[in-house]
Write an enzyme that holds these catalytic residues in place. Structure first.
Site, PDB file in Angstrom:
ATOM      1  N   ASP A   8      -8.940  40.947  28.392  1.00  0.00           N
ATOM      2  CA  ASP A   8     -10.094  41.796  28.700  1.00  0.00           C
ATOM      3  C   ASP A   8      -9.966  42.995  27.443  1.00  0.00           C
ATOM      4  OD1 ASP A   8     -12.358  42.985  29.582  1.00  0.00           O
ATOM      5  OD2 ASP A   8     -11.476  43.281  31.636  1.00  0.00           O
ATOM      6  N   GLU A  10     -11.174  46.697  28.232  1.00  0.00           N
ATOM      7  CA  GLU A  10     -11.299  48.249  28.467  1.00  0.00           C
ATOM      8  C   GLU A  10      -9.605  48.740  28.452  1.00  0.00           C
ATOM      9  OE1 GLU A  10     -14.865  46.818  30.320  1.00  0.00           O
ATOM     10  OE2 GLU A  10     -12.979  45.760  30.018  1.00  0.00           O
ATOM     11  N   HIS A  59     -13.939  39.340  28.132  1.00  0.00           N
ATOM     12  CA  HIS A  59     -14.658  40.486  28.032  1.00  0.00           C
ATOM     13  C   HIS A  59     -16.215  40.409  27.813  1.00  0.00           C
ATOM     14  CE1 HIS A  59     -15.654  44.640  27.817  1.00  0.00           C
ATOM     15  NE2 HIS A  59     -16.272  44.580  26.485  1.00  0.00           N
ATOM     16  N   HIS A 102      -7.969  46.580  33.343  1.00  0.00           N
ATOM     17  CA  HIS A 102      -8.438  47.914  33.798  1.00  0.00           C
ATOM     18  C   HIS A 102      -8.282  47.880  35.103  1.00  0.00           C
ATOM     19  CE1 HIS A 102     -12.389  46.240  35.100  1.00  0.00           C
ATOM     20  NE2 HIS A 102     -12.052  45.457  33.916  1.00  0.00           N
ATOM     21  N   HIS A 114     -13.834  49.758  36.850  1.00  0.00           N
ATOM     22  CA  HIS A 114     -14.607  49.012  37.405  1.00  0.00           C
ATOM     23  C   HIS A 114     -14.372  47.814  37.908  1.00  0.00           C
ATOM     24  CE1 HIS A 114     -14.896  47.107  33.533  1.00  0.00           C
ATOM     25  NE2 HIS A 114     -15.438  46.144  34.011  1.00  0.00           N
ATOM     26  N   GLU A 133     -10.458  43.237  39.476  1.00  0.00           N
ATOM     27  CA  GLU A 133     -10.502  42.008  38.516  1.00  0.00           C
ATOM     28  C   GLU A 133      -8.833  41.466  38.404  1.00  0.00           C
ATOM     29  OE1 GLU A 133     -12.619  42.701  34.877  1.00  0.00           O
ATOM     30  OE2 GLU A 133     -14.013  43.937  35.955  1.00  0.00           O
TER      31      GLU A 133
END
Length: 277
Positions: A8, A10, A59, A102, A114, A133
């Site tokens: 990812d 972030e 991502h 994240h 998020h 996630e």
């Protein structure tokens, strides 16, 4: 040993603001560069350890990494949609590494926190437990028989992952969140050293058999609480979900892979409904 990397953006080195992870902005170039930096640091260490490596660009549109920028021995999975989403390619691997991850939505002092969609998802619960996630993808990896061995990102996602997956999981913090859009950062050089050390530890623990899959007992209940009622209206059009209240849908199944398929369909439908008519 074959290692799967779900990458990812972030949670990567140096990233603190949405503009750095959104395609179409000038700052997005930094996000891509830092994502490549962290993935290369992890992949190159794995190759030195004698592992084969498959990387899933995970991502947003999942086209942030370019195969030409990676070591030639690395296999890259790119593009979307994919049946298994962020963990497509984990099948048959000996371990999974989550890089640049994240924390879940609503986490204090977590950079860009998020869960799947900033604008649509308020919270997700799996079997009554709050998950982000990391949890959703660890659950899918567990269904495939692949243990998660390493999670990298900020300190907050490390705490979240360890609380869920246990003390044998290796975590690596490349930054300390001060708020949603601020952090205390490492230089890329210092982060690469820290990532390399964590990879060596994770490979050792995998080889020693210390890591196991996260496989909660079924049947599996997924509760998704959306930000707005119109999003739940859209998601309710996907068969199999039960409307629990204005913003919450529930999906129950004995098949863990159906969790992923239903959630993706529900989220896509939720995002298709425009609030402005």
């Amino acid at each position: 040993m074959r290692i799967f990397i779900s990458a990812d953006m972030e949670g990567c080195t140096g990233i603190v603001r949405p503009c750095q992870v959104d395609a179409g902005t000038e700052e997005y170039a930094l996000g891509r560069a830092m994502m490549l930096h962290d993935v290369r640091a992890v992949a190159e260490t794995l190759l030195r350890e004698g592992c084969s490596v498959v990387v899933a660009d995970s991502h947003d549109r999942m086209i942030n990494l370019e195969a030409r920028d990676l070591p030639e021995e690395v296999e890259l999975i790119s593009g979307t949609p994919r049946v298994l989403g962020m963990v497509e390619g984990a099948q048959g691997c000996d371990g999974a590494f989550f890089v640049g991850y994240h924390a879940m939505a609503g986490t204090e002092k977590a950079v860009l926190d998020h869960t799947m969609s900033t604008g649509a998802i308020h919270e997700v619960r799996l079997g009554g437990r709050l998950v982000g996630e990391t949890g959703l993808n660890a659950f899918l990896c567990g269904a495939l028989g692949v243990p998660v061995a390493l999670v990298t990102g900020d300190e907050a996602v490390g705490y979240e992952a360890s609380a869920l997956l246990g003390e044998d999981l290796v975590t690596c913090a490349v930054k300390e969140g001060l708020g949603r859009f601020s952090a205390r950062l490492l230089t890329p050089e210092a982060a690469a050293d820290r990532l390399s050390e964590a990879v060596g530890e994770a490979v050792g623990r995998l080889g020693a058999g210390r890591l196991s899959c996260w496989t909660p007992p079924g049947p599996y209940r997924l509760d998704v609480r959306f930000q707005c009622t119109h999003q739940a209206d859209g998601a309710s059009l996907v068969p199999g979900g039960e409307r629990m209240d204005g913003r919450t849908l529930r999906f129950v199944t004995p098949d863990p892979l159906e969790i992923r398929r239903w959630f993706e369909g529900a989220l896509t439908s939720a995002l298709s409904v425009r609030a402005d008519g």
